[in-house]
Design an enzyme around this catalytic site. Structure first.
Site, PDB file in Angstrom:
ATOM      1  NE  ARG A  27      -3.268   4.573  -0.865  1.00 48.55           N
ATOM      2  CZ  ARG A  27      -2.223   3.763  -0.783  1.00 48.55           C
ATOM      3  NH1 ARG A  27      -1.162   3.983  -1.512  1.00 48.55           N
ATOM      4  NH2 ARG A  27      -2.224   2.747   0.039  1.00 48.55           N
ATOM      5  CG  ASN A 100      -4.726   1.654   3.358  1.00 53.19           C
ATOM      6  OD1 ASN A 100      -3.584   1.879   3.004  1.00 53.19           O
ATOM      7  ND2 ASN A 100      -5.469   0.768   2.748  1.00 53.19           N
ATOM      8  CD  GLU A 483       2.967  -4.001 -18.498  1.00 51.27           C
ATOM      9  OE1 GLU A 483       2.658  -4.977 -17.788  1.00 51.27           O
ATOM     10  OE2 GLU A 483       2.740  -2.826 -18.163  1.00 51.27           O
ATOM     11  CD  GLU A 490      -3.559  -2.079 -15.853  1.00 54.49           C
ATOM     12  OE1 GLU A 490      -3.775  -2.461 -14.696  1.00 54.49           O
ATOM     13  OE2 GLU A 490      -2.419  -1.806 -16.254  1.00 54.49           O
ATOM     14  CE  LYS A 603       0.870   3.586  -9.728  1.00 55.11           C
ATOM     15  NZ  LYS A 603       1.105   2.982 -11.048  1.00 55.11           N
TER      16      LYS A 603
HETATM   17  C1  G6P Z   1      -1.651  -2.833  -8.918  1.00 55.10           C
HETATM   18  C2  G6P Z   1      -1.406  -1.721  -9.911  1.00 55.10           C
HETATM   19  C3  G6P Z   1      -0.375  -2.157 -10.940  1.00 55.10           C
HETATM   20  C4  G6P Z   1       0.904  -2.624 -10.264  1.00 55.10           C
HETATM   21  C5  G6P Z   1       0.614  -3.701  -9.205  1.00 55.10           C
HETATM   22  C6  G6P Z   1       1.845  -3.959  -8.338  1.00 55.10           C
HETATM   23  O1  G6P Z   1      -2.282  -3.891  -9.543  1.00 55.10           O
HETATM   24  O2  G6P Z   1      -2.606  -1.361 -10.564  1.00 55.10           O
HETATM   25  O3  G6P Z   1      -0.078  -1.060 -11.803  1.00 55.10           O
HETATM   26  O4  G6P Z   1       1.769  -3.148 -11.222  1.00 55.10           O
HETATM   27  O5  G6P Z   1      -0.413  -3.268  -8.320  1.00 55.10           O
HETATM   28  O6  G6P Z   1       2.162  -2.782  -7.648  1.00 55.10           O
HETATM   29  P1  G6P Z   1       3.588  -2.458  -7.062  1.00 55.10           P
HETATM   30  O7  G6P Z   1       3.434  -1.124  -6.383  1.00 55.10           O
HETATM   31  O8  G6P Z   1       3.910  -3.561  -6.110  1.00 55.10           O
HETATM   32  O9  G6P Z   1       4.534  -2.409  -8.213  1.00 55.10           O
END
Ligand code: G6P
Length: 608
Positions: A27, A100, A483, A490, A603
């Site tokens: 995170r 957070n 994708e 990334e 994440k």
């Molecule tokens: C971040 C993560 C991605 C994810 C996105 C949306 O950018 O690195 O892997 O797709 O958030 O996250 P969520 O939990 O809403 O799917």
């Protein structure tokens, strides 16, 4: 976006907190810190760097407290540094806080506190919180809980907070608003974390707080209060995930493990929704008057948004409803034209992405019917929506999403089928065919992984030396290209772009020169010739080509061909994305990068 963890019980808090931080590092990982209540007050140890750096500080081994809080940071306000790391203390060192989220009005609060002779050591928004609590506690004779509540009433923005105090050495208070926080119930002890997987080795029983609900924790005793501090009751939710699902299980990285878990993730997501020759079942989505809806919106961020792009084709083809896909951070600020005739679907693996939650609230306020799709039971998005359903991918830890993406496509496809059956928009033969194809996906995913891995590893060695890579495709293949390109950039830091194959010649082809790699995805027979012509255009300009396909190609003049099993082109992204996930993974490994924790990323993005 920062991970927070807490413990209150009979055991030493430090090892439990450090273990939790290691699991939450995905995170945020630019600094880490821990506070425990010791016999001489609050100890506060923090450092710029990863949790490992915190563990290496000798002083941490002297901590003997059995109540404590800890934090791993993804910097927003104030650069990564030891002083900006959490926990933050008030001036009297009586209250320690981890946070957070973002306190949007921190400048105003800081001025108020400075005017009241408080001084600040850091540049963070968080440091106002312990000082504000102290201010209310000190000047108004409030209780610990009242002081926290008064402080929270002043905060604008998002926050998950854990607070301990040397004045109340057996008490921890936690509260959340628009940021995630779960409370794990132990035996005479309580665990707190930003997410469930970090606590699975300790407990499967959780309490979930709604916005502005408070928990006052003393070892295993927890009292819950609403925003007005009236006592409330909370039910325990027992999670189905087991502890090993949040471990690496012998794989070098979580991402590789999660790629290999896709057959199971897809199978479990299909679950009991589909059965041979039976209508699709979604008791949780029995929306009345389905015919009254005239449009569908799918709103999400990152990879979840890419899953939405694939689903658009399914909703339009099977339900005959115009379907729009939007990025949550755009949707929420552009006054979208939606109302009670809109079915708005919000997709989020974590269920905690700030923009997606805000977009959902907006859609609801405009009268749309909202559906949340999440991978985390009880996550915020599911609590906000009118209807919700889950992917069953198991905990996804690697920052780059893989199994959540394929599970989201499968779930959205089944919802499209379920609606189409109720709307009677297409014949049963069409739907039966797609249902059969979905049920065969787990096996086919296994085949894709096994068949292509060695060749992909070989290709990764070449690509790891490149600066730009292009991905092209048409229809759902273009969505997979998007994708695949995101995955590569990334985790490997190689610039990449995805283009609709037919659009290439309207600009991007100017960038194609000798030796550049172009990855083409081709799974729709009807579009094969068109895409082949586009590939030819880049070959003529010196590009190396990689083709991911399930079609019989008229010739095989490409540098690499990754063959995948045949399936309906509507759901083929579940298979065609896998070589691209593996490619990104092996390129990142080849470059010696941290696959699971790419730089600058987190994440779960719980700030906007
Ligand atoms: C971040 C993560 C991605 C994810 C996105 C949306 O950018 O690195 O892997 O797709 O958030 O996250 P969520 O939990 O809403 O799917």
């Amino acid at each position: 976006m920062c991970g927070i963890v807490g413990y209150s019980g009979e055991k030493l808090a430090k090892p439990i907190l450090v273990n939790g931080l290691l699991k939450l590092e995905y995170r945020g990982y630019d600094s880490a810190g821990i506070s425990t209540i010791e016999s001489n007050g609050i100890s506060n140890i923090k450092v710029k760097g990863r949790v490992k750096a915190l563990e290496d500080i000798p002083e941490i081994n002297t901590l003997s407290g059995t109540i404590g809080i800890a934090h791993t940071r993804w910097a927003t306000h104030g650069k990564p540094s030891t002083v900006n790391s959490h926990p933050h203390l008030d001036n009297s060192k009586s209250f320690a806080v981890v946070h957070n989220g973002i306190i949007e009005n921190y400048a105003e609060l800081r001025k108020f506190l400075t005017d009241n002779e408080y001084v600040f050591a850091s540049q963070t928004d968080t440091e106002v919180v312990p000082n504000l609590i102290h201010y209310y506690y000190d000047t108004n004779n409030y209780s610990f809980l009242e002081a926290v509540q008064k402080a929270c009433n002043d905060l604008k923005g998002s926050f998950a907070l854990e607070i301990i105090s040397s004045l109340f050495p057996d008490t921890m208070i936690v509260v959340r608003k628009d940021s995630p926080l779960v409370i794990g119930k132990g035996n005479g002890e309580t665990y707190i974390s930003s997410d469930i997987p970090a606590l699975l080795s300790f407990t499967k029983d959780f309490y979930l707080l709604n916005d502005l609900e408070y928990a006052v924790i003393k070892k295993g005793e927890i009292e819950f209060y609403n925003k007005d501090l009236e006592p409330i009751k909370k039910d325990v939710k027992t999670m189905e995930w087991d502890a090993s699902s949040a471990e690496k299980d012998g794989y070098e990285d979580y991402m590789l493990k999660e790629i290999h878990e896709q057959p199971r993730a897809v199978r479990e997501t299909v679950g009991s929704h589909l059965r041979k020759n039976m209508p699709c079942e979604f008791d949780e989505l029995n929306i009345p008057h389905l015919r009254d809806y005239s449009q569908i919106y799918i709103v999400a961020c990152g990879t979840a948004m890419h899953a939405g792009l694939v689903a658009k084709n399914l909703f339009e083809k099977l339900c005959h409803l115009p379907t729009f896909v939007d990025i949550a951070s755009e949707f929420r600020y552009r006054d979208p034209i939606i109302g009670k005739e809109t079915l708005a679907i919000f997709v989020s693996q974590s269920g905690e992405t700030a923009d997606t939650i805000a977009a959902l609230k907006l859609a609801k306020a405009k009268g749309a019917t909202t559906i949340a799709i999440s991978n985390v039971i009880g996550s915020s998005i599911t609590r906000e929506a009118d209807y919700y359903t889950y992917t069953h991918a198991g905990p996804e830890i690697a920052v780059a999403s893989t199994k959540a993406y394929t599970s989201q496509i499968v779930l959205l496809s089944m919802i499209a089928i379920f609606f189409a059956e109720r709307l009677r928009t297409v014949g049963n033969d069409v739907l039966d065919n797609i249902k059969n194809e979905i049920m065969q996906l787990p096996e086919k995913v296994t085949t894709v992984i096994e068949k292509n891995k060695p060749q992909i590893e070989k290709l990764a060695k070449t690509i790891s030396k490149e600066k730009d890579v292009f991905f092209i495709g048409r229809g759902p293949d273009y969505n997979v290209a998007q994708e695949g390109s995101l995955k590569l950039k990334e985790i490997s830091y190689i610039h990449s772009e995805a283009y609709a194959a037919g659009e290439l010649k309207h600009g991007t082809i100017a960038l194609i020169e000798n030796g550049i790699t172009v990855v083409a995805i081709m799974t729709d027979e009807a579009l094969m010739e068109k895409t082949i012509s586009n590939i030819q255009e880049v070959i003529t300009r010196g590009a190396k080509t990689v083709v991911v396909t399930n079609l019989e190609l008229p010739n095989k003049k490409y540098d690499y061909i990754f063959e995948i099993p045949k399936t309906s082109s509507l759901i083929s992204p579940v298979l065609s994305v896998i070589p691209l996930q593996l490619l990104a993974y092996y390129v990142s490994k080849e470059k010696g990068l941290d696959v699971d924790k790419p730089r600058n990323l987190a994440k779960s993005v719980t700030v906007e």
